[in-house]
Every structure is written in C-alpha cells, then in structure tokens.
Design an enzyme around this catalytic site. Structure first.
Site, short mmCIF file in Angstrom:
data_model
loop_
_atom_site.label_atom_id
_atom_site.label_comp_id
_atom_site.label_asym_id
_atom_site.label_seq_id
_atom_site.Cartn_x
_atom_site.Cartn_y
_atom_site.Cartn_z
N GLY A 147 -2.72 -4.88 -1.58
CA GLY A 147 -2.60 -3.54 -2.12
C GLY A 147 -2.96 -2.49 -1.08
O GLY A 147 -2.16 -2.14 -0.21
N GLY A 148 -4.19 -2.00 -1.14
CA GLY A 148 -4.65 -0.91 -0.28
C GLY A 148 -4.28 -1.05 1.19
O GLY A 148 -3.80 -0.09 1.81
N GLU A 184 -4.67 -13.47 -8.29
CA GLU A 184 -5.41 -12.24 -8.00
C GLU A 184 -6.58 -12.11 -8.97
O GLU A 184 -6.41 -11.59 -10.09
CB GLU A 184 -4.50 -11.03 -8.16
CG GLU A 184 -3.29 -11.05 -7.25
CD GLU A 184 -2.77 -9.63 -7.02
OE1 GLU A 184 -2.82 -9.17 -5.87
OE2 GLU A 184 -2.32 -8.99 -7.99
N SER A 234 -8.31 -7.35 -2.38
CA SER A 234 -9.06 -6.86 -1.21
C SER A 234 -8.79 -7.67 0.07
O SER A 234 -9.69 -7.89 0.88
CB SER A 234 -10.56 -6.79 -1.52
OG SER A 234 -10.79 -5.87 -2.58
N GLU A 265 -2.66 -4.78 -13.41
CA GLU A 265 -2.61 -3.39 -13.89
C GLU A 265 -1.56 -3.23 -15.00
O GLU A 265 -1.72 -2.41 -15.90
CB GLU A 265 -2.35 -2.44 -12.70
CG GLU A 265 -3.60 -2.34 -11.83
CD GLU A 265 -3.35 -2.22 -10.34
OE1 GLU A 265 -2.26 -1.81 -9.93
OE2 GLU A 265 -4.27 -2.57 -9.56
N HIS A 308 1.45 -8.09 -12.93
CA HIS A 308 0.28 -7.62 -12.19
C HIS A 308 -0.83 -7.23 -13.18
O HIS A 308 -0.54 -6.75 -14.28
CB HIS A 308 0.65 -6.42 -11.32
CG HIS A 308 -0.44 -6.04 -10.38
ND1 HIS A 308 -1.50 -5.25 -10.77
CD2 HIS A 308 -0.69 -6.40 -9.09
CE1 HIS A 308 -2.34 -5.13 -9.75
NE2 HIS A 308 -1.87 -5.81 -8.72
N ASN A 319 1.84 -4.44 -1.82
CA ASN A 319 2.03 -3.84 -3.14
C ASN A 319 1.54 -2.40 -3.03
O ASN A 319 0.34 -2.15 -3.03
CB ASN A 319 1.23 -4.62 -4.19
CG ASN A 319 1.30 -3.96 -5.56
OD1 ASN A 319 2.10 -3.04 -5.77
ND2 ASN A 319 0.47 -4.43 -6.49
N TRP A 320 2.49 -1.50 -2.87
CA TRP A 320 2.11 -0.10 -2.67
C TRP A 320 1.56 0.55 -3.93
O TRP A 320 0.97 1.64 -3.86
CB TRP A 320 3.34 0.70 -2.19
CG TRP A 320 3.70 0.48 -0.75
CD1 TRP A 320 3.02 -0.30 0.16
CD2 TRP A 320 4.81 1.06 -0.06
NE1 TRP A 320 3.66 -0.24 1.38
CE2 TRP A 320 4.75 0.60 1.28
CE3 TRP A 320 5.84 1.93 -0.42
CZ2 TRP A 320 5.69 0.98 2.24
CZ3 TRP A 320 6.77 2.30 0.53
CH2 TRP A 320 6.69 1.84 1.85
N LYS A 321 1.79 -0.05 -5.08
CA LYS A 321 1.39 0.56 -6.36
C LYS A 321 1.99 1.97 -6.45
O LYS A 321 3.09 2.19 -5.96
CB LYS A 321 -0.13 0.54 -6.50
CG LYS A 321 -0.69 -0.85 -6.24
CD LYS A 321 -2.12 -1.03 -6.65
CE LYS A 321 -2.54 -2.46 -6.32
NZ LYS A 321 -3.89 -2.78 -6.79
N GLY A 380 -8.83 -4.11 -5.47
CA GLY A 380 -9.21 -2.72 -5.20
C GLY A 380 -10.70 -2.48 -5.16
O GLY A 380 -11.15 -1.34 -5.18
P1 PGA Z 1 -5.93 -4.65 -3.23
O1 PGA Z 1 -4.81 -4.88 -4.36
O2 PGA Z 1 -5.46 -5.38 -1.99
O3 PGA Z 1 -5.99 -3.16 -3.04
O4 PGA Z 1 -7.20 -5.24 -3.74
C1 PGA Z 1 -4.17 -6.11 -4.49
C2 PGA Z 1 -3.18 -6.07 -5.63
O5 PGA Z 1 -3.48 -5.45 -6.66
O6 PGA Z 1 -2.08 -6.65 -5.55
#
Ligand code: PGA
Length: 249
Positions: free
Chosen positions: A231-232, A164, A210, A94, A92, A10-12, A170
């Site tokens: 994500g990251g 999640e 994470s 966010e 998600h 997930n590149w966001k 994050g």
């Molecule tokens: P993260 O994000 O791996 O940076 O914690 C995961 C996500 O929000 O899908």
C-alpha cells in the site's frame, strides 16, 4: 516448483492525475524475473495502460459481481478486460470493513474475473483481536474455503492470494518473517487440502501489511512468500522500485 514472485502496488484512493502522470514517467521497474502490478482507482486505469510497455500489469481495486446492467457505480470484469486491464484486487480488508463484503460476495468477484479472463488477487487476513485470541488460522481457513473452494484446479492456479493481517495494514507493524511464513505455509496446506499439493504449489501467495523497501528482501525470501501487496510504499517511485527489485532477486 519455482513460482514467479509478484510485487503488487495498491494505491488505494490516492494521487491526482498529475501524480499518476509523474509516476508513469519515472517508474522503471526490473521485470526480468518478477511480475509487477499496480492497483489503481478505476478512473486512472486507462492512463496507466501506458505502463504495460514497461512490463507492468494494471489492476482495478474492486470489480462487480454482475456482468452488466442496472448497477450504478459498478465496473464489470468484462469492461476491465476489454480496456486491457490485467486483473482486480478483490476482498481487500477495507472493502470488507467499509462495504460489508463477505467471502460469499468476494467468491463471486473471483468468478467474475475468471469469466473475463483477468487475474483475481484475493485478499484475506485476520483482525488484531482474532490474532490475539490465537484464531488466525481458523479465520483465514474459513475465508479461503468460503471464497475459493468452489474453484476447479484449473481456475485455482490462475488466481493470486494475498495474506494481509489487518493489524499490519497501514500501521507500520509488519508481521515478522516467521509469522508471515507460518501463515503462508498454512494457507498452502489449506489449498492443498481443497485441491491437491501440485495445485497449491503453483498458486502465488503475497504478503501484505506495512511492506517497505527495508523489509521486503527478508519477507520475500521466506519459502512460501511469493512477493507482496504494497500500500503506502507503492506511492513512492523509489521505494516501490526497490520492492520490485526484492521480488526480482
Ligand atoms: P500498507 O497496505 O502496505 O500501506 O500496509 C497494504 C494493503 O492494504 O494492501
């Protein structure tokens, strides 16, 4: 029942076009025994279709509940499907936090994906305060029941669920393998009550929050963890390639 694991990035809202091109050029995941997906900003989706030749599935990070019409800024599931995009991340945390998406709305996004025959990756998970109060099961059960229980069994097996915990996204604070397995087993139990055990056994449940190259092996080895939403660590080709390898094992 053996479920094929998934490593989903997930590149966001990251990367400029040149970063995307570099990623496409250098990313060479092993997709022999696992599915690899990347969720990207919508303006990069067409460019990312090049990765389909390497066996990578391409996801949008959101989708409209509407089929078409006067909805400025929105992208429909039918548009994604027609472009060759494989699916969309929906709900998600966010989107829930910054765009006030409710499980009713997210359920409609899942429907939109199903109508267009693309995969919905449905995200759920509790907040830190809810975990601290011991309410994580209650919260996640409610999310799943509201967003998904209207689906038929045939529809349910087509979706992917991502658990999640919001406190792990994050933050560098990953859920322990035991916490992840406990929640995934619980989610499968809830799905079994909504549909039946056979249906629940077919649905992939990803862990997100994470995930990195160092912890993916152990997380993905948990019996009810069918891979990760990353994500990251999905922004670094070497790290994400290693996470894809963990899903292949
Ligand atoms: P993260 O994000 O791996 O940076 O914690 C995961 C996500 O929000 O899908």
């Amino acid at each position: 029942m053996k479920r094929k694991k998934i490593a989903a990035g997930n590149w966001k809202m990251n990367f400029l076009p040149q970063d995307v091109d570099q990623f496409i050029e250098t990313f060479q995941p092993n997709t022999a025994n696992a599915e690899v997906m990347i969720g990207a900003p919508s303006i990069y989706l067409e460019r990312l279709l090049a990765l389909k030749t390497k066996g990578v599935q391409i996801l949008a990070q959101d989708v409209s509940i509407h089929e078409k019409g006067a909805f400025t800024g929105e992208v429909s599931a039918e548009m994604l499907a027609a472009l060759g995009v494989n699916g969309a991340i929906v709900g998600h945390s966010e989107r829930r936090t910054y765009h006030h998406e409710t499980d009713e709305i997210i359920g409609q996004k899942v429907n939109a994906c199903l109508r267009a025959h693309i995969t919905a990756v449905y995200c759920c998970g509790e907040l830190l305060a809810e975990r601290q109060a011991g309410h994580q099961e209650k919260v996640v059960e409610q999310q799943i029941r509201v967003a998904l229980s209207h689906l038929t069994k045939e529809e349910a097996v087509k979706i992917v669920v991502a658990y999640e915990p919001v406190w792990a996204i994050g933050t560098g604070v990953t859920a322990s393998d035991e916490q992840a397995e406990e929640m995934h087993a619980f989610i499968r139990q809830v799905m079994s009550a909504i549909w039946d055990a056979d249906t629940a056994a077919q649905i992939r449940i990803l862990y997100g929050g994470s995930v990195n190259a160092a912890n993916a092996d152990a997380l993905f080895a948990c019996p009810n963890v069918d891979g990760g939403l990353v994500g990251g660590a999905s922004l670094k080709v070497s790290d994400f390639t290693s996470i894809c390898q963990s899903a292949n094992a």
